[in-house]
Design a protein around this motif. Structure first.
Motif, PDB file in Angstrom:
ATOM      1  N   PRO A 311      39.823  46.206  29.159  1.00 55.28           N
ATOM      2  CA  PRO A 311      39.504  45.163  29.022  1.00 55.28           C
ATOM      3  C   PRO A 311      41.035  44.093  29.256  1.00 55.28           C
ATOM      4  O   PRO A 311      40.799  42.608  28.722  1.00 55.28           O
ATOM      5  CB  PRO A 311      39.295  45.633  27.480  1.00 55.28           C
ATOM      6  N   ASP A 312      42.284  44.946  29.188  1.00 56.47           N
ATOM      7  CA  ASP A 312      43.127  43.910  29.466  1.00 56.47           C
ATOM      8  C   ASP A 312      43.501  43.991  31.165  1.00 56.47           C
ATOM      9  O   ASP A 312      43.845  42.773  31.204  1.00 56.47           O
ATOM     10  CB  ASP A 312      44.033  44.335  29.494  1.00 56.47           C
ATOM     11  N   GLY A 313      42.235  44.342  31.885  1.00 60.10           N
ATOM     12  CA  GLY A 313      42.205  44.653  32.806  1.00 60.10           C
ATOM     13  C   GLY A 313      41.768  42.987  34.062  1.00 60.10           C
ATOM     14  O   GLY A 313      41.303  41.667  33.373  1.00 60.10           O
ATOM     15  N   THR A 314      41.963  43.047  35.094  1.00 63.22           N
ATOM     16  CA  THR A 314      41.653  41.928  35.943  1.00 63.22           C
ATOM     17  C   THR A 314      41.119  42.065  37.461  1.00 63.22           C
ATOM     18  O   THR A 314      41.948  43.338  38.444  1.00 63.22           O
ATOM     19  CB  THR A 314      42.552  40.279  36.304  1.00 63.22           C
ATOM     20  N   VAL A 315      39.524  42.384  37.948  1.00 70.13           N
ATOM     21  CA  VAL A 315      38.890  42.094  38.825  1.00 70.13           C
ATOM     22  C   VAL A 315      38.727  41.034  39.870  1.00 70.13           C
ATOM     23  O   VAL A 315      38.749  40.456  39.400  1.00 70.13           O
ATOM     24  CB  VAL A 315      37.815  43.379  38.967  1.00 70.13           C
ATOM     25  N   THR A 316      39.194  40.580  41.110  1.00 70.12           N
ATOM     26  CA  THR A 316      39.140  40.279  42.385  1.00 70.12           C
ATOM     27  C   THR A 316      37.983  40.351  43.127  1.00 70.12           C
ATOM     28  O   THR A 316      38.366  41.457  43.611  1.00 70.12           O
ATOM     29  CB  THR A 316      40.674  39.737  42.732  1.00 70.12           C
ATOM     30  N   LEU A 317      36.924  39.664  43.019  1.00 73.53           N
ATOM     31  CA  LEU A 317      35.664  39.904  43.900  1.00 73.53           C
ATOM     32  C   LEU A 317      35.948  39.074  45.245  1.00 73.53           C
ATOM     33  O   LEU A 317      36.011  37.786  44.642  1.00 73.53           O
ATOM     34  CB  LEU A 317      34.436  39.732  43.105  1.00 73.53           C
ATOM     35  N   SER A 318      36.235  39.097  46.660  1.00 75.07           N
ATOM     36  CA  SER A 318      36.920  38.153  47.017  1.00 75.07           C
ATOM     37  C   SER A 318      35.792  38.661  49.112  1.00 75.07           C
ATOM     38  O   SER A 318      36.385  37.849  50.036  1.00 75.07           O
ATOM     39  CB  SER A 318      38.379  37.823  47.365  1.00 75.07           C
ATOM     40  N   SER A 319      35.231  39.364  48.629  1.00 76.60           N
ATOM     41  CA  SER A 319      34.059  39.496  49.620  1.00 76.60           C
ATOM     42  C   SER A 319      33.569  38.638  50.642  1.00 76.60           C
ATOM     43  O   SER A 319      32.399  38.274  49.344  1.00 76.60           O
ATOM     44  CB  SER A 319      32.987  41.152  49.800  1.00 76.60           C
ATOM     45  N   PRO A 320      32.989  38.952  51.293  1.00 79.24           N
ATOM     46  CA  PRO A 320      31.993  37.479  51.510  1.00 79.24           C
ATOM     47  C   PRO A 320      30.203  37.566  50.512  1.00 79.24           C
ATOM     48  O   PRO A 320      29.775  36.343  49.777  1.00 79.24           O
ATOM     49  CB  PRO A 320      31.058  37.690  53.276  1.00 79.24           C
TER      50      PRO A 320
END
Length: 482
Positions: A311-320
């Protein structure tokens, strides 16, 4: 002279037959039932196409789906050249649109994706906190195809600022209680993520240069890979991925349990017909149970759903393109790799797989004290006759057609109420759609197994009781006549 059970003691023979008749019923009881994600998560609910159209699909709407496609337990931030996010969207805290150089960001209805939006007239986007559309940015919710306009509401809890364009006749509505109906989902996601991370691997990932091969056991209907390293790297070539030894219809779970920051960087996944990754997509789950920082990127239409339990994490999504559900206990950053002008998109695709069930909270993967969402034990893994190898290593699959500014999916005369709609003061306080009220840790759906298990258990008990009684009578009879 003795002739054994057959000749001498028909009662004993009947007892043996009775006990054998109970055996398959006991086996049925031990198998239990399948455990898909419970609504409002997981499979499509509504007018669901079968199969879902794969990107690049920009035709007319293919159906509707009231299941949440993107759930963010923290803040949802849009940066870089991010372009679109499809389907029903819920974020517990704030939504911030802050693209590099500004521009349009589409939500719920998009130009390219599955083109399966939420049902018209429902809450398309629910934000527990504030909606902040920064200067020079525009947020558009809803849109049209060649036949109709799909519109819905944007509901927020605290404040709203910036340019929001609603497809007619959607509204921007302030309702601090709107997020309450989703209050149990963060704990549910934490529990599922932790439970998946506890599972024993059924296969292994091997690396040969740039090729990452996931080899399953060929039989289990839940294939588990526990990956203790990153897939690809930030500076070298992106990974080519192949899955093999996966039975048709099996659920595939990839637990990313390696060192931080977690990275998946791949060029595998096109979405075009015949793409093996697209075949796996409805039952493929990428699980990030612990990481405070995780990134999924590369030049692919990334296939499969993503779950993160921190719950304290960050997921970065940067695929097309990311094709699958996105269920995060923490924060979501949707952006593009540094220097890229490619628009990143999140597309609405269901997760139809079966997840394991744990009976107690996981001791390590989940940092919260929430319990696992389901009390029933995980069934043993069944076998399947035929593995389905996945031969493609796809070196340069085509990126999503969306570039810097996503084409507006809505040719409709736009924005009744548009450029900066005031919060609706009306008594309309729309409730979250698709699920109604969802208590913390909602139970898994009834897939029909329990309706068979209880009668089967009863029948087995009766048959075994009869068998025991008859055996006792038989022994007494033998005592009298021997």
């Amino acid at each position: 002279m003795r002739h054994g059970v057959r000749g001498k003691n028909p009662l004993l023979r009947f007892a043996v037959v009775t006990a054998l008749a109970a055996t398959p019923l006991l086996t049925l009881v031990s198998i239990g039932q399948a455990d898909p994600l419970a609504p409002p998560l997981g499979p499509c609910v509504g007018t669901c196409p079968n199969p879902f159209p794969q990107p690049p699909h920009n035709g007319d709407f293919a159906g509707s789906d009231s299941t949440i496609n993107i759930y963010v337990g923290g803040n949802y931030t849009v940066q870089g050249r991010a372009a679109e996010a499809e389907g029903k969207i819920v974020t517990v805290k704030d939504l911030t649109i802050d693209k590099d150089g500004g521009g349009l960001f589409n939500m719920s209805v998009v130009g390219v994706g599955s083109r399966v939006p939420p049902p018209t007239g429902t809450d398309f986007v629910t934000v527990g906190g504030a909606v902040d559309v920064r200067p020079d940015n525009r947020l558009q919710v809803g849109g049209a195809d060649s036949k109709e306009t799909r519109w819905g509401n944007l509901v927020y809890g605290t404040n709203q600022s910036g340019t929001i364009e609603m497809a007619p006749t959607g509204e921007v509505v302030k309702n601090p209680a709107a997020i309450d109906g989703y209050s149990g989902l963060t704990a549910t996601i934490e529990g599922h993520s932790a439970c998946m991370a506890q599972q024993t691997a059924t296969g292994a990932m091997t690396v040969d240069g740039n090729l990452y091969t996931f080899t399953g056991d060929g039989t289990s209907m839940r294939q588990v890979f526990n990956v203790d390293r990153n897939i690809g790297n930030a500076t070298g070539a992106a990974a080519d991925m192949v899955f093999t030894g996966i039975p048709a219809g099996a659920t595939v779970i990839v637990n990313m349990v390696g060192p931080e920051p977690v990275l998946i960087r791949t060029n595998t996944g096109s979405g075009f017909p015949g793409d093996p990754m697209a075949e796996l997509q409805p039952r493929l789950m990428w699980n990030i149970p612990n990481a405070a920082d995780a990134t999924i990127t590369g030049g692919a239409q990334f296939q499969g759903s993503v779950m993160s339990g921190n719950p304290d994490g960050t997921v970065t999504l940067s695929s097309p393109g990311t094709n699958g559900r996105v269920y995060l206990a923490g924060n979501l950053l949707q952006t593009a790799p540094a220097g890229s002008t490619t628009g990143t998109e999140l597309h609405a695709y269901p997760f139809d797989g079966d997840l394991p069930v744990c009976t107690s909270p996981s001791p390590s993967p989940s940092p919260s004290d929430s319990t696992s969402p389901s009390p029933s034990p995980s069934p043993s893994e069944s076998t399947s006759p035929s593995p389905s190898p996945s031969p493609s290593t796809s070196e340069s699959p085509s990126p999503s057609p969306s570039t810097s500014e996503s084409p507006s999916p809505s040719p409709s005369p736009s924005s009744s109420g548009s450029t900066s709609p005031a919060p609706s003061p009306s008594g309309s306080t729309p409730q979250p759609t698709g699920s109604g009220s969802t208590p913390a840790g909602p139970p898994l759906p009834n897939t029909g197994g329990d309706s068979l298990v209880a009668p089967a258990a009863g029948a087995a008990a009766v048959l075994l009781g009869l068998g025991g009684a008859v055996i006792a009578l038989a022994r007494r009879a033998r005592g009298r006549h021997s």
